[in-house]
Structure formats: structure tokens, C-alpha cells
Motif scaffolding. Structure first.
Motif, PDB file in Angstrom:
ATOM      1  N   THR A   1       0.836  -1.206   0.000  1.00  0.00           N
ATOM      2  CA  THR A   1       0.000   0.000   0.000  1.00  0.00           C
ATOM      3  C   THR A   1       0.866   1.250   0.000  1.00  0.00           C
ATOM      4  OG1 THR A   1      -1.752  -1.149   1.191  1.00  0.00           O
ATOM      5  CG2 THR A   1      -1.766   1.261   1.310  1.00  0.00           C
ATOM      6  N   PHE A   2       1.846   1.268   0.860  1.00  0.00           N
ATOM      7  CA  PHE A   2       2.774   2.391   0.984  1.00  0.00           C
ATOM      8  C   PHE A   2       3.510   2.623  -0.336  1.00  0.00           C
ATOM      9  CE2 PHE A   2       7.368   2.463   2.785  1.00  0.00           C
ATOM     10  CZ  PHE A   2       7.551   3.809   2.524  1.00  0.00           C
ATOM     11  N   LYS A   3       3.993   1.545  -0.956  1.00  0.00           N
ATOM     12  CA  LYS A   3       4.720   1.704  -2.215  1.00  0.00           C
ATOM     13  C   LYS A   3       3.800   2.026  -3.367  1.00  0.00           C
ATOM     14  CE  LYS A   3       7.811   2.728  -1.368  1.00  0.00           C
ATOM     15  NZ  LYS A   3       8.604   3.889  -1.758  1.00  0.00           N
ATOM     16  N   THR A   4       2.574   1.550  -3.347  1.00  0.00           N
ATOM     17  CA  THR A   4       1.640   1.886  -4.421  1.00  0.00           C
ATOM     18  C   THR A   4       1.416   3.396  -4.457  1.00  0.00           C
ATOM     19  OG1 THR A   4       0.586  -0.281  -4.277  1.00  0.00           O
ATOM     20  CG2 THR A   4      -0.668   1.458  -5.358  1.00  0.00           C
ATOM     21  N   LEU A   5       1.287   4.016  -3.301  1.00  0.00           N
ATOM     22  CA  LEU A   5       1.134   5.473  -3.244  1.00  0.00           C
ATOM     23  C   LEU A   5       2.314   6.163  -3.924  1.00  0.00           C
ATOM     24  CD1 LEU A   5      -0.082   8.166  -2.278  1.00  0.00           C
ATOM     25  CD2 LEU A   5       1.036   7.759  -0.069  1.00  0.00           C
ATOM     26  N   SER A   6       3.531   5.759  -3.575  1.00  0.00           N
ATOM     27  CA  SER A   6       4.695   6.441  -4.161  1.00  0.00           C
ATOM     28  C   SER A   6       4.943   6.020  -5.605  1.00  0.00           C
ATOM     29  CB  SER A   6       5.946   6.215  -3.311  1.00  0.00           C
ATOM     30  OG  SER A   6       6.274   4.858  -3.227  1.00  0.00           O
ATOM     31  N   ASN A   7       4.775   4.742  -5.925  1.00  0.00           N
ATOM     32  CA  ASN A   7       5.014   4.281  -7.299  1.00  0.00           C
ATOM     33  C   ASN A   7       4.077   4.974  -8.279  1.00  0.00           C
ATOM     34  OD1 ASN A   7       5.576   0.725  -6.464  1.00  0.00           O
ATOM     35  ND2 ASN A   7       6.902   2.483  -6.164  1.00  0.00           N
ATOM     36  N   TYR A   8       2.796   4.972  -7.982  1.00  0.00           N
ATOM     37  CA  TYR A   8       1.826   5.580  -8.880  1.00  0.00           C
ATOM     38  C   TYR A   8       2.036   7.090  -8.967  1.00  0.00           C
ATOM     39  CZ  TYR A   8      -0.961   1.228  -9.024  1.00  0.00           C
ATOM     40  OH  TYR A   8      -1.402  -0.052  -9.210  1.00  0.00           O
ATOM     41  N   SER A   9       2.326   7.715  -7.830  1.00  0.00           N
ATOM     42  CA  SER A   9       2.583   9.159  -7.834  1.00  0.00           C
ATOM     43  C   SER A   9       3.797   9.486  -8.690  1.00  0.00           C
ATOM     44  CB  SER A   9       2.780   9.673  -6.410  1.00  0.00           C
ATOM     45  OG  SER A   9       1.593   9.523  -5.651  1.00  0.00           O
ATOM     46  N   ASN A  10       4.858   8.691  -8.560  1.00  0.00           N
ATOM     47  CA  ASN A  10       6.054   8.928  -9.372  1.00  0.00           C
ATOM     48  C   ASN A  10       5.760   8.793 -10.860  1.00  0.00           C
ATOM     49  OD1 ASN A  10       8.053   9.570  -7.436  1.00  0.00           O
ATOM     50  ND2 ASN A  10       8.225   7.422  -6.884  1.00  0.00           N
ATOM     51  N   HIS A  11       4.937   7.824 -11.227  1.00  0.00           N
ATOM     52  CA  HIS A  11       4.571   7.667 -12.637  1.00  0.00           C
ATOM     53  C   HIS A  11       3.861   8.914 -13.151  1.00  0.00           C
ATOM     54  CE1 HIS A  11       5.828   3.557 -12.450  1.00  0.00           C
ATOM     55  NE2 HIS A  11       4.706   3.052 -11.982  1.00  0.00           N
ATOM     56  N   ILE A  12       2.910   9.394 -12.388  1.00  0.00           N
ATOM     57  CA  ILE A  12       2.095  10.535 -12.816  1.00  0.00           C
ATOM     58  C   ILE A  12       2.892  11.835 -12.773  1.00  0.00           C
ATOM     59  CG2 ILE A  12       0.072  11.939 -12.212  1.00  0.00           C
ATOM     60  CD1 ILE A  12      -1.219   9.229 -11.257  1.00  0.00           C
TER      61      ILE A  12
END
Length: 191
Positions: A156-167
Motif C-alpha cells: 500500500t505504501f509503495k503503491t502510493l509512491s510508485n503511482y505518484s512517481n509515474h504521474i
């Protein structure tokens, strides 16, 4: 070209400024991810708080980095793979062979950590639909039911940062450049 700004303390919304000051104090610089998340102070606060909560789990520092690296690699987040490679090797003192295996999408040289990596990969790929053999193998490797949910917290924690970094299209910080990463291209078998 990104539609997002990487904020400094001065350009961030007022609510995010103390959070970025905390990042500067903790890391000696403001990671670009934090500067990008500052656009939405609640997202930056969530990221910081999820980091702290994940650090309180029963998983060891190396195990936590395995979860974060596997989730980031599965989500093809070049920023987070680079950042967590540096954190794992330099701050946590994780065996570089473990980090390199994750970065190269290879099996880990430690069977228990490989079970953790495999379970984390399954959680990400299956969007949390994990049962049967994958769950049984994780428990059989010596992990608990509580740790199943701790892996979900890490994802969950990494999904927040991974998706944010993509966008946001977050540029890699100079501090992480030595660990820059691109997903390896799988070798096709020749017949």
C-alpha cells in the motif's frame, strides 16, 4: 513533460512546508518524491505516516526493503527502485546480492527472503487476491498471518509512491543516481 512541480519548502503549500522541513532534517535534502507529493499535503503526510507505520512492523529492516523493492520493481517505478536500492545497501546494510537479484528480476539467494519476495510479487500482480499455495508457501517459510497483512501495508505504501512517481514523472535525485534502474528486458529463448 510533467504537469507537476517538484516543490521546495518555499513553493509548497503552507500545510506541506513543515513536512518538507522534516524531510530536509531527516535526509539532509528534500527527496523529489516528497517535493512532488507536497502538491497535495495530505498525500505527502500519508506517505510519511505510512513510512513510519511500516517501520513499526515485525518485518526486519532487510525484509521491509525486500517488500518495497519488489513492489516497486513490479510497478516499474524506476525512482523507488533506485531510492530503495540505495537505502537497502547503505542505510540498512542489506547484502548487495539480495538487492541486485531484485533489481535483475532474479531469485534471491536466501530462501526465506525469496518466499517474501514471491509473496509480495503475487500480492502486487494479483491486486491482493492471494490464497492457496502462495499463502501456504509464505506461512510455511516461517512468516505469520500478521506478516501477511504487514506485506499488504508495505505494498500500500509503495503503491502510493510508485503511482505518484509515474504521474508526476519524478526526476531521480542526485543522491540515488548511482542506483539508477530500468526494468531488465527478459531474454527470449532461442529455438
Amino acid at each position: 513533460m510533467s504537469h507537476f512541480k517538484i516543490h521546495s519548502i518555499q513553493t509548497a503549500p503552507a500545510i506541506a512546508q513543515p513536512l518538507l522541513e522534516g524531510s530536509l532534517k531527516k535526509y539532509g535534502f528534500i527527496p523529489n518524491l516528497h517535493g512532488g507529493l507536497a502538491e497535495a499535503p495530505a498525500a505527502l503526510k500519508a506517505y510519511i505516516e505510512l513510512t513510519a507505520l511500516f517501520d513499526q512492523t515485525s518485518l526486519s529492516p532487510t525484509e521491509r526493503q525486500v517488500v518495497l523493492l519488489i513492489a516497486s520493481a513490479e510497478n516499474q517505478c524506476t525512482y523507488c527502485v533506485a531510492a530503495h536500492s540505495m537505502i537497502a545497501k547503505q542505510m540498512v546494510k542489506t547484502d548487495p546480492a539480495i538487492v541486485d537479484a531484485i533489481r535483475n528480476l532474479q531469485p534471491l539467494p536466501d530462501s526465506k527472503l525469496e518466499a517474501l519476495a514471491s509473496f509480495t510479487r503475487t500480492v502486487v500482480k494479483n491486486r491482493g487476491f492471494v490464497s492457496g499455495k502462495a499463502l501456504d508457501d509464505f506461512i510455511a517459510a516461517g512468516y505469520s498471518r500478521a506478516q501477511v497483512l504487514e506485506v499488504v501495508l508495505g505494498v500500500t505504501f509503495k503503491t502510493l509512491s510508485n503511482y505518484s512517481n509515474h504521474i508526476i514523472e519524478t526526476p531521480l535525485d542526485a543522491a540515488f543516481e548511482a542506483e539508477a534502474w530500468q526494468e531488465p528486458v527478459p531474454c527470449s529463448s532461442q529455438q
